[in-house]
Design an enzyme around this catalytic site. Structure first.
Site, PDB file in Angstrom:
ATOM      1  N   VAL A 203       0.687  -1.115   0.057  1.00 24.95           N
ATOM      2  CA  VAL A 203      -0.082  -0.057   0.001  1.00 24.95           C
ATOM      3  C   VAL A 203       0.837   1.247   0.094  1.00 24.95           C
ATOM      4  CG1 VAL A 203      -1.791   1.182   1.277  1.00 24.95           C
ATOM      5  CG2 VAL A 203      -1.778  -1.150   1.415  1.00 24.95           C
ATOM      6  N   HIS A 204       0.742   2.452  -1.085  1.00 25.44           N
ATOM      7  CA  HIS A 204       1.324   3.338  -0.657  1.00 25.44           C
ATOM      8  C   HIS A 204       0.760   4.609  -1.478  1.00 25.44           C
ATOM      9  CE1 HIS A 204       2.997   2.294  -5.069  1.00 25.44           C
ATOM     10  NE2 HIS A 204       2.833   3.598  -5.070  1.00 25.44           N
ATOM     11  N   ARG A 205      -0.353   4.255  -2.040  1.00 30.40           N
ATOM     12  CA  ARG A 205      -0.888   5.461  -2.938  1.00 30.40           C
ATOM     13  C   ARG A 205      -1.599   6.777  -1.833  1.00 30.40           C
ATOM     14  NH1 ARG A 205       0.316   5.676  -8.179  1.00 30.40           N
ATOM     15  NH2 ARG A 205       0.553   3.467  -8.855  1.00 30.40           N
ATOM     16  N   ASP A 278      -2.016  -1.650  -3.883  1.00 29.54           N
ATOM     17  CA  ASP A 278      -2.690  -0.298  -4.912  1.00 29.54           C
ATOM     18  C   ASP A 278      -1.510   0.136  -5.609  1.00 29.54           C
ATOM     19  OD1 ASP A 278      -0.609   0.812  -2.964  1.00 29.54           O
ATOM     20  OD2 ASP A 278      -2.227   2.283  -2.014  1.00 29.54           O
TER      21      ASP A 278
END
Ligand code: UD1
Ligand code: UDP
Length: 352
Positions: A203-205, A278
């Site tokens: 997850v990083h967005r 993501d």
């Protein structure tokens, strides 16, 4: 021919590695410019070491910051280097701030721009990447598209000159490095994981990290899945988890680890039962390895993965994440959507 390649963020090291190799194999001169957008060893240097990428000829050391500040600093410094190096082409990748800074610096000096991974669209103008993609495509003289959808997106915007469907250089990279990963990576043993008995997550967005409720929902869904989840955590996400003080009990199924190198990631992906992400690159890699993917976003640029049934868009909806992980059925067919592993050679040919 002299090509000035601009990279700066993790996925760009991976996308560019096979192209740089193809360019150098074809006898071209490459000047490799690293903007320094990513700088931690596990976000940058490790990819150069594992993938045999040459040491950058210049590292601008721009680091993190507000979008305008980060992009502006890159623009100023890239221009200086372009004036000295006078390349025949500037080659940029993907959709990060390093991409748009490189493209802008080049067109202001009338140096032709080639864009790898051109034509991708999410049609979500809240994503910083969407502006970077659209603007870079409209600066570019050569546009290398990974898919027919990307070619069609460009046509809808009136861009057809210089457009080439070449396939995806991340697929080239997977073909070049999967076997090496199997031979060299010990990540499964280190983490005591059995093939097919864990889920892999990233997850990083901003959609997920900058909306506290979304990140909390996602982590809560992971914790409720009841099967092992391995989660290499992007530094951006790590900071938010710490700032929000999100509780992740150590004795539960969710295992947070540091970002991993490319070889370990390929190994984790190939052996996962399913992926939840993501990341743009990881949606594709799930498809390359025929691993079902749950995308933690409401939309994707990689629409073919969804249309063929290998990827489901779930956003940050906790119940939907849990439901889709539990009832996902692998499709019967798997088509070659991203070329045949020769995108990098085709790009080198077209540039020449
Ligand atoms: C960037 C790209 C995104 C891409 C992602 C790949 C833009 C606008 N975004 O997002 O498209 O999907 O890279 O990973 O270009 N940080 C560190 N160490 C590092 C790098 C970052 O600690 O080596 C932390 C910093 O707190 C920084 C934050 O991560 O502020 C975000 O980094 P940044 O490069 O601005 O954006 P990404 O979220 O990584
Ligand atoms: N990746 C990696 N280690 C990690 C997370 C990702 O090697 O801990 C690789 C992944 O295999 C893919 C690329 O980084 O090739 C994707 O980058 P990222 O998710 O940072 O960015 P995006 O693709 O979303 O732009």
């Amino acid at each position: 021919m002299k090509i000035l390649t601009i990279v700066g963020a993790r996925p760009q090291f991976i996308k560019s590695a096979p192209v740089s190799k193809a360019l150098r194999d074809a006898g071209h001169e490459e000047f490799l410019l690293h903007t320094g957008q990513h700088y931690d060893h596990r976000m940058s240097q490790i990819f150069f070491e594992e993938m045999g990428i040459s040491k950058p000829n210049a590292n601008l050391g721009v680091g993190s910051g507000l979008h305008g500040q980060q992009t502006g600093q890159m623009l100023i410094q890239i221009e200086e280097i372009l004036l000295t190096e006078k390349p025949d082409w500037v080659l940029v990748y993907g959709d990060t701030n390093s991409t748009i800074a490189g493209a802008l610096a080049a067109i202001k000096l009338h140096i032709p721009v080639a864009h790898v991974e051109a034509g991708l669209r999410s049609f979500n103008r809240e994503m910083p990447e969407e502006h970077n993609r659209v603007l870079t495509d409209h600066c570019a003289d050569l546009l290398f598209c990974p898919t027919q959808t990307a070619v069609d997106n460009l046509a809808h915007e009136g861009v057809s000159q210089g457009v080439h469907l070449v396939g995806d250089t991340m697929y080239d990279a997977v073909l070049q490095f999967s076997k090496i990963a199997q031979q060299q990576s010990t990540i499964l043993q280190n983490l005591e994981l059995m093939p097919q008995e864990y889920l892999l997550a990233t997850v990083h967005r901003p959609y997920n990290t900058d909306v506290p409720e979304n990140l909390a929902n996602i982590i809560s869904a992971f914790l409720e899945l009841g099967e092992p989840v391995v989660f290499p955590v992007h530094p951006r996400t790590r900071k938010v988890i710490e700032a929000l003080d999100i509780d992740i009990p150590a004795d539960k199924n969710l295992r947070l680890i540091e970002p991993v190198g490319y070889l370990d990631m390929l190994m984790l992906e190939q052996n996962a039962r399913m992926m939840m992400t993501d990341s743009g690159g990881m949606q594709k890699e799930a498809y390359f390895f025929a691993i079902p993917c749950i995308t933690l976003r409401p939309e994707t640029e990689w629409v073919e993965t969804v249309e063929t049934g290998w990827n489901r868009l779930v956003g940050a909806d906790k119940q939907q994440i849990i439901k889709d992980v539990q009832d996902f059925m692998k499709p019967q067919t798997h088509l070659p959507l991203y070329g045949n592993g020769t995108a990098s050679e085709l790009i080198a040919d077209k540039l020449a």
